[in-house]
Design an enzyme around this catalytic site. Structure first.
Site, PDB file in Angstrom:
ATOM      1  N   ARG A  56       0.589  -8.269 -10.059  1.00 33.84           N
ATOM      2  CA  ARG A  56       0.785  -8.926 -11.360  1.00 33.84           C
ATOM      3  C   ARG A  56       1.876  -9.979 -11.232  1.00 33.84           C
ATOM      4  NH1 ARG A  56       1.647  -4.867 -16.254  1.00 33.84           N
ATOM      5  NH2 ARG A  56       3.624  -4.512 -15.214  1.00 33.84           N
ATOM      6  N   ASP A  84       7.483   2.112 -11.997  1.00 36.21           N
ATOM      7  CA  ASP A  84       6.680   1.279 -11.093  1.00 36.21           C
ATOM      8  C   ASP A  84       6.048   2.179 -10.026  1.00 36.21           C
ATOM      9  OD1 ASP A  84       6.790  -1.988  -9.990  1.00 36.21           O
ATOM     10  OD2 ASP A  84       6.019  -0.384  -8.727  1.00 36.21           O
ATOM     11  N   ASP A 130       6.652   1.184  -6.297  1.00 35.61           N
ATOM     12  CA  ASP A 130       8.033   1.426  -5.867  1.00 35.61           C
ATOM     13  C   ASP A 130       8.290   2.919  -5.684  1.00 35.61           C
ATOM     14  OD1 ASP A 130       8.465  -1.252  -5.933  1.00 35.61           O
ATOM     15  OD2 ASP A 130       9.744  -1.253  -7.714  1.00 35.61           O
TER      16      ASP A 130
HETATM   17  C1  PRP Z   1       0.559  -2.118 -10.579  1.00 30.61           C
HETATM   18  C2  PRP Z   1      -0.525  -1.068 -10.596  1.00 30.61           C
HETATM   19  C3  PRP Z   1      -1.737  -1.853 -11.049  1.00 30.61           C
HETATM   20  C4  PRP Z   1      -1.139  -2.866 -11.991  1.00 30.61           C
HETATM   21  C5  PRP Z   1      -1.437  -2.446 -13.391  1.00 30.61           C
HETATM   22  O1  PRP Z   1       0.487  -2.912  -9.459  1.00 30.61           O
HETATM   23  O2  PRP Z   1      -0.696  -0.419  -9.363  1.00 30.61           O
HETATM   24  O3  PRP Z   1      -2.432  -2.490  -9.985  1.00 30.61           O
HETATM   25  O4  PRP Z   1       0.278  -2.854 -11.768  1.00 30.61           O
HETATM   26  O5  PRP Z   1      -0.990  -3.413 -14.301  1.00 30.61           O
HETATM   27  P1  PRP Z   1      -1.982  -4.211 -15.250  1.00 30.61           P
HETATM   28  O6  PRP Z   1      -2.924  -3.205 -15.825  1.00 30.61           O
HETATM   29  O7  PRP Z   1      -1.060  -4.798 -16.275  1.00 30.61           O
HETATM   30  O8  PRP Z   1      -2.667  -5.260 -14.452  1.00 30.61           O
HETATM   31  P2  PRP Z   1       1.567  -4.076  -9.178  1.00 30.61           P
HETATM   32  O9  PRP Z   1       1.125  -5.356  -9.785  1.00 30.61           O
HETATM   33  O10 PRP Z   1       2.929  -3.575  -9.571  1.00 30.61           O
HETATM   34  O11 PRP Z   1       1.451  -4.299  -7.620  1.00 30.61           O
HETATM   35  P3  PRP Z   1       1.974  -3.382  -6.416  1.00 30.61           P
HETATM   36  O12 PRP Z   1       1.179  -2.092  -6.465  1.00 30.61           O
HETATM   37  O13 PRP Z   1       1.653  -4.198  -5.220  1.00 30.61           O
HETATM   38  O14 PRP Z   1       3.440  -3.127  -6.606  1.00 30.61           O
HETATM   39  N1  URA Z   2       2.479  -1.080 -13.006  1.00 30.01           N
HETATM   40  C1  URA Z   2       3.190   0.044 -12.768  1.00 30.01           C
HETATM   41  O1  URA Z   2       3.384   0.428 -11.615  1.00 30.01           O
HETATM   42  N2  URA Z   2       3.695   0.708 -13.799  1.00 30.01           N
HETATM   43  C2  URA Z   2       3.493   0.328 -15.064  1.00 30.01           C
HETATM   44  O2  URA Z   2       3.976   1.006 -15.993  1.00 30.01           O
HETATM   45  C3  URA Z   2       2.757  -0.841 -15.299  1.00 30.01           C
HETATM   46  C4  URA Z   2       2.234  -1.515 -14.248  1.00 30.01           C
END
Ligand code: PRP
Ligand code: URA
Length: 207
Positions: A103, A199, A202
Site C-alpha cells: 500500500r 502491521d 512487521d
Molecule cells: C498489508 C496486508 C494487506 C494490505 C491490506 O500489506 O498484508 O496486503 O496491507 O490493506 P488494504 O486492504 O488497505 O489494501 P502491506 O501493504 O502493509 O504490505 P507488506 O505486507 O509488504 O508490509
Molecule cells: N495492513 C496491516 O498489516 N494491518 C492493518 O491494520 C491494515 C493493513
C-alpha cells in the site's frame, strides 16, 4: 453472489485473541498465524472437486474419493507468506503463486511489484492468502490480477477484515467467496484496522 464465511470455531477465536495481543512475540505470532491459516484452509477446501477411487487395503478393496481439482495457494507479499506453511500442511500438493502488492502509505492505494502464476489455472481452485483486509484495495487488485490470468474459482482467506473493506471487496468481486476469522468495525486515519493486530508484516517478520 458472494458467500462470506466468518469462522467461529472456539480454537480459532482463542488463537486470534493471542495473535492480536501486542505482547505476543514474533515467533509465537508466526506460529499462531500458521496454525489459524491451516484451520481456515481446511474450511476453504471444503468444496474442492472429488473423483471416485478405490484402493486395496491389506484386507479388501475399499471405495473412496480423491481430490480431482488442481489447487493453487496464492500469497500476497509480504504478510501472506506467513500463511503458506499452514496451508501446505493441509494440502502439500498445491501449486504456489506469489503476488507482490504494497500500500502506498499516503494514498493507501495498492502498488503492484510482482506476479507469478502457474499456467492453466482456469479450472483450479485458487486460494488467495493475506492476513489483513483493511481498505480492501490490495485484495481487490490481487483478484483482478488472478482473473486477468483466467482464474475463475477463487476463495479469499484473511484472518482479520474491516467491515468497510469487506463491503468494498464484495462489491467488486461478487463471485469470490471470502473466509475470515474476524470483522472489525473501524479503520483509523492511516488505514489500519481497529482494533486489528497492528502491521501484520512487521509483526510476522520482526521489522
Ligand atoms: C498489508 C496486508 C494487506 C494490505 C491490506 O500489506 O498484508 O496486503 O496491507 O490493506 P488494504 O486492504 O488497505 O489494501 P502491506 O501493504 O502493509 O504490505 P507488506 O505486507 O509488504 O508490509
Ligand atoms: N495492513 C496491516 O498489516 N494491518 C492493518 O491494520 C491494515 C493493513
Amino acid at each position: 453472489m458472494n458467500k462470506v464465511l466468518i469462522v467461529d470455531h472456539p480454537i480459532i477465536l482463542d488463537k486470534i485473541s493471542r495473535l492480536r495481543d501486542r505482547r505476543t512475540p514474533v515467533k509465537e505470532f508466526r506460529n499462531l498465524a500458521g496454525e489459524i491459516s491451516m484451520l481456515m484452509v481446511y474450511e476453504a477446501l471444503k468444496d474442492v472437486k472429488l473423483k471416485n477411487t478405490s484402493v486395496n487395503t491389506p484386507l479388501a478393496r475399499a471405495k473412496g474419493k480423491m481430490v480431482a481439482q488442481n489447487i493453487v495457494f496464492v500469497t500476497i507479499l509480504r504478510a501472506g507468506l506467513g500463511m503458506l506453511d499452514g496451508a501446505l500442511m493441509i494440502y502439500p500438493d498445491a501449486q504456489i503463486s506469489h503476488i507482490g502488492i504494497y500500500r502506498n502509505e499516503e494514498t493507501l492505494s495498492p502498488v503492484r511489484y510482482y506476479f507469478k502464476m502457474p499456467r492453466g489455472s482456469k479450472n483450479s481452485l485458487v486460494v488467495l492468502l493475506d492476513p489483513m483486509l483493511a481498505t480492501g484495495g490490495s485484495a481487490v487488485e490481487a483478484v483482478n490480477m488472478l482473473k486477468s490470468k483466467g482464474a475463475r474459482n477463487i476463495v479469499f482467506l484473511c484472518l482479520i477484515s474491516a467491515k468497510a473493506g469487506l463491503d468494498y471487496f464484495l462489491s467488486k468481486h461478487p463471485d469470490v467467496k471470502v473466509i475470515t476469522a474476524a470483522v472489525d468495525s473501524k479503520l483509523n486515519n492511516r488505514g489500519y484496522i481497529v482494533p486489528g493486530l497492528g502491521d501484520a508484516g512487521d509483526r510476522m517478520f520482526g521489522t
